[in-house]
Design a protein around this motif. Structure first.
Motif, PDB file in Angstrom:
ATOM      1  N   LYS A 271      32.430  36.267  41.063  1.00 15.92           N
ATOM      2  CA  LYS A 271      32.212  37.118  39.894  1.00 15.92           C
ATOM      3  C   LYS A 271      30.764  37.596  39.910  1.00 15.92           C
ATOM      4  O   LYS A 271      29.847  36.824  40.218  1.00 15.92           O
TER       5      LYS A 271
ATOM      6  N   ASP B   4      28.105  39.855  37.387  1.00 19.29           N
ATOM      7  CA  ASP B   4      27.905  40.483  36.077  1.00 19.29           C
ATOM      8  C   ASP B   4      29.163  40.396  35.215  1.00 19.29           C
ATOM      9  O   ASP B   4      29.537  41.352  34.539  1.00 19.29           O
TER      10      ASP B   4
ATOM     11  N   VAL C  27      32.345  40.158  36.088  1.00 17.62           N
ATOM     12  CA  VAL C  27      33.582  40.752  36.593  1.00 17.62           C
ATOM     13  C   VAL C  27      33.940  40.135  37.950  1.00 17.62           C
ATOM     14  O   VAL C  27      33.101  40.102  38.853  1.00 17.62           O
TER      15      VAL C  27
ATOM     16  N   TYR D  87      35.070  40.307  41.410  1.00 19.50           N
ATOM     17  CA  TYR D  87      35.110  41.410  42.369  1.00 19.50           C
ATOM     18  C   TYR D  87      35.709  41.003  43.714  1.00 19.50           C
ATOM     19  O   TYR D  87      35.980  41.861  44.559  1.00 19.50           O
TER      20      TYR D  87
ATOM     21  N   ASP E 262      38.366  46.272  42.417  1.00 16.06           N
ATOM     22  CA  ASP E 262      37.530  47.045  41.510  1.00 16.06           C
ATOM     23  C   ASP E 262      37.528  46.376  40.131  1.00 16.06           C
ATOM     24  O   ASP E 262      38.145  45.326  39.947  1.00 16.06           O
ATOM     25  N   LYS E 263      36.836  46.970  39.169  1.00 19.78           N
ATOM     26  CA  LYS E 263      36.710  46.368  37.835  1.00 19.78           C
ATOM     27  C   LYS E 263      38.045  46.200  37.127  1.00 19.78           C
ATOM     28  O   LYS E 263      38.197  45.343  36.265  1.00 19.78           O
TER      29      LYS E 263
ATOM     30  N   GLY F 224      40.743  45.265  38.656  1.00 18.13           N
ATOM     31  CA  GLY F 224      41.519  44.260  39.373  1.00 18.13           C
ATOM     32  C   GLY F 224      42.362  44.827  40.498  1.00 18.13           C
ATOM     33  O   GLY F 224      43.102  44.090  41.144  1.00 18.13           O
TER      34      GLY F 224
END
Length: 166
Positions: free
Chosen positions: A119, A121, A123, A125, A147-148, A150
């Motif tokens: 992860k 920040d 999120v 990744y 990507d953000k 998923g």
């Protein structure tokens, strides 16, 4: 005609009953069962692992607290780029030392495989499936990037070879 159909149906039923018996499902009599894998996924990776294609990517696994592990990824050409994390294999995100804003969580899949969530920040990744070979001397990592939202954006594979003690 009816007798012939009755005989065919009886033969099919008899064949089904014979092949569905418990002995048939178990394989050949006297065949040795596959041994139980006693690999401890918490300790089997301890040691130094060299990337098979990149000499500047070395993983070192060592013990951490009770039942945990610490992974350090180092670059022999540039030690300032080293980073590490610890895990208790409980799926809890913990900070990555040397990578500000990054966290990693690890969970056990089976005796040979672990799942690593990366992860940055806040999120996720990347998910890594880390699998040991039968002899415990090779690690195959499948890196699944997302990507953000998923959605999978790429998959790569890296092999690590256990460094033999001299």
């Amino acid at each position: 005609m009816r007798i012939r159909n009755l005989l065919v149906c009886t033969a099919v039923l008899a064949a089904a009953l014979v092949t569905a018996s418990p002995g048939f499902a178990q394989g050949q009599a006297g065949a040795k069962p596959k041994p139980v894998d006693t690999t401890d996924p918490r300790t089997a990776r301890f040691g130094v692992w060299d990337n098979s294609t990149n000499p500047n990517n070395v993983m070192t696994y060592e013990g951490y607290e009770k039942g945990g592990s610490k992974l350090t990824v180092s670059n022999p050409s540039n030690p300032a780029n080293d980073w590490s994390y610890v895990t208790l294999f409980d799926g809890v995100f913990r900070p990555v030392t040397g990578q500000p804003g990054s966290e990693t969580a690890v969970e056990i899949i089976n005796p040979k495989s672990i799942r690593i969530y990366n992860k940055r920040d806040g999120v996720v990744y990347q998910v890594v499936i880390n699998t040991l070979s039968e002899d415990n001397n090779t690690i195959s990592n499948e890196y699944i990037r997302m990507d953000k939202a998923g959605k999978i954006t790429g998959v790569t594979h890296v092999t690590y070879i256990r460094r033999q003690k001299k």
